[in-house]
Motif scaffolding. Structure first.
Motif, PDB file in Angstrom:
ATOM      1  N   LEU A  95       0.829  -1.219   0.000  1.00 45.34           N
ATOM      2  CA  LEU A  95       0.000   0.000   0.000  1.00 45.34           C
ATOM      3  C   LEU A  95       0.856   1.260   0.000  1.00 45.34           C
ATOM      4  O   LEU A  95       0.558   2.230  -0.714  1.00 45.34           O
ATOM      5  CB  LEU A  95      -0.932  -0.007   1.215  1.00 45.34           C
ATOM      6  N   ILE A  96       1.935   1.245   0.794  1.00 40.26           N
ATOM      7  CA  ILE A  96       2.798   2.426   0.845  1.00 40.26           C
ATOM      8  C   ILE A  96       3.519   2.618  -0.489  1.00 40.26           C
ATOM      9  O   ILE A  96       3.665   3.746  -0.972  1.00 40.26           O
ATOM     10  CB  ILE A  96       3.813   2.309   1.995  1.00 40.26           C
ATOM     11  N   VAL A  97       3.970   1.516  -1.096  1.00 39.89           N
ATOM     12  CA  VAL A  97       4.630   1.613  -2.399  1.00 39.89           C
ATOM     13  C   VAL A  97       3.670   2.184  -3.441  1.00 39.89           C
ATOM     14  O   VAL A  97       4.039   3.060  -4.237  1.00 39.89           O
ATOM     15  CB  VAL A  97       5.162   0.241  -2.849  1.00 39.89           C
ATOM     16  N   LEU A  98       2.444   1.684  -3.451  1.00 35.85           N
ATOM     17  CA  LEU A  98       1.450   2.190  -4.407  1.00 35.85           C
ATOM     18  C   LEU A  98       1.168   3.673  -4.164  1.00 35.85           C
ATOM     19  O   LEU A  98       1.021   4.457  -5.114  1.00 35.85           O
ATOM     20  CB  LEU A  98       0.159   1.387  -4.301  1.00 35.85           C
ATOM     21  N   SER A  99       1.100   4.070  -2.893  1.00 30.90           N
ATOM     22  CA  SER A  99       0.896   5.481  -2.570  1.00 30.90           C
ATOM     23  C   SER A  99       2.073   6.319  -3.056  1.00 30.90           C
ATOM     24  O   SER A  99       1.889   7.405  -3.620  1.00 30.90           O
ATOM     25  CB  SER A  99       0.726   5.656  -1.055  1.00 30.90           C
ATOM     26  N   ALA A 100       3.282   5.805  -2.850  1.00 33.89           N
ATOM     27  CA  ALA A 100       4.480   6.529  -3.280  1.00 33.89           C
ATOM     28  C   ALA A 100       4.512   6.678  -4.800  1.00 33.89           C
ATOM     29  O   ALA A 100       4.849   7.750  -5.323  1.00 33.89           O
ATOM     30  CB  ALA A 100       5.733   5.805  -2.792  1.00 33.89           C
TER      31      ALA A 100
END
Length: 201
Positions: A95-100
């Motif tokens: 999720l954090i990678v996708l947000s980044a």
């Protein structure tokens, strides 16, 4: 001959893999992205001929509306990773990678077409869309890209570093096994035992 057995050695996590380090880094980077969206990303000169000194300052939250929400998601994910189990950490990392990635793409879009990104603010300020105007970028979209890239790196490291973390939640207690009878039990372990229906005494 001494019968006392030596205490088992406790492996310390590498500095890069410390939970506090990664959570703090993720939090700071997410807040940096969020803070960047509150600043001016685009300076618009509504009259490029210079006949009038009418300028419009477009914040990042208006030029790239998705960035603010994605920064909040990354912030929540970073904080949640500190108490999550092994599988949950992988989900949070994704999720954090996708947000980044979303943050980077949105900021790059603004940098490639600043005037297009400012059209909504121009229309709201002048009532006219698509008129003659000149847009100049500030440094904040680039800062958001840098922070977003570092955020993705932190997210990728989290599941790997998580192998070195010792969890004290009731969800991970069973996988670690019970402490031996002669090993001291702290307050957190006592609460974990009570949560499992065991008698810590």
């Amino acid at each position: 001959m001494s019968t006392a057995s030596s205490a088992p050695s406790v492996r310390k996590s590498p500095r890069w893999a410390r939970k506090s380090t990664l959570v703090l880094a993720t939090t700071i980077l997410a807040l940096a992205v969020f803070g960047a969206t509150t600043q001016t990303w685009i300076e618009v000169r509504l009259d490029p001929t210079g006949a009038s000194n009418s300028n419009l300052y477009v914040q990042g939250s208006k030029a790239a509306t998705a960035v603010t929400a994605l920064a909040v998601v990354a912030l929540a994910g970073g904080l949640a990773a500190s108490i999550a189990g092994k599988i949950a950490r992988w989900i949070i990392a994704v999720l954090i990678v996708l947000s980044a990635v979303g943050i980077i793409l949105a900021a790059v879009t603004v940098m490639l077409d600043p005037l297009g990104a400012a059209q909504g603010s121009i229309a709201a300020a002048t009532g006219v869309s698509g008129g003659q105007a000149e847009a100049v970028l500030t440094v904040f979209p680039a800062l958001a890209i840098v922070a977003g890239s570092l955020l993705a790196v932190c997210a990728i490291v989290v599941p790997v570093a998580g192998r070195h973390w010792t969890s004290r939640t009731k969800y991970d207690a069973g996988s670690r096994g019970r402490k031996s009878g002669n090993e001291p039990v702290d307050e957190i372990d006592s609460w974990d035992s009570l949560s499992r229906g065991e008698d810590p005494t």
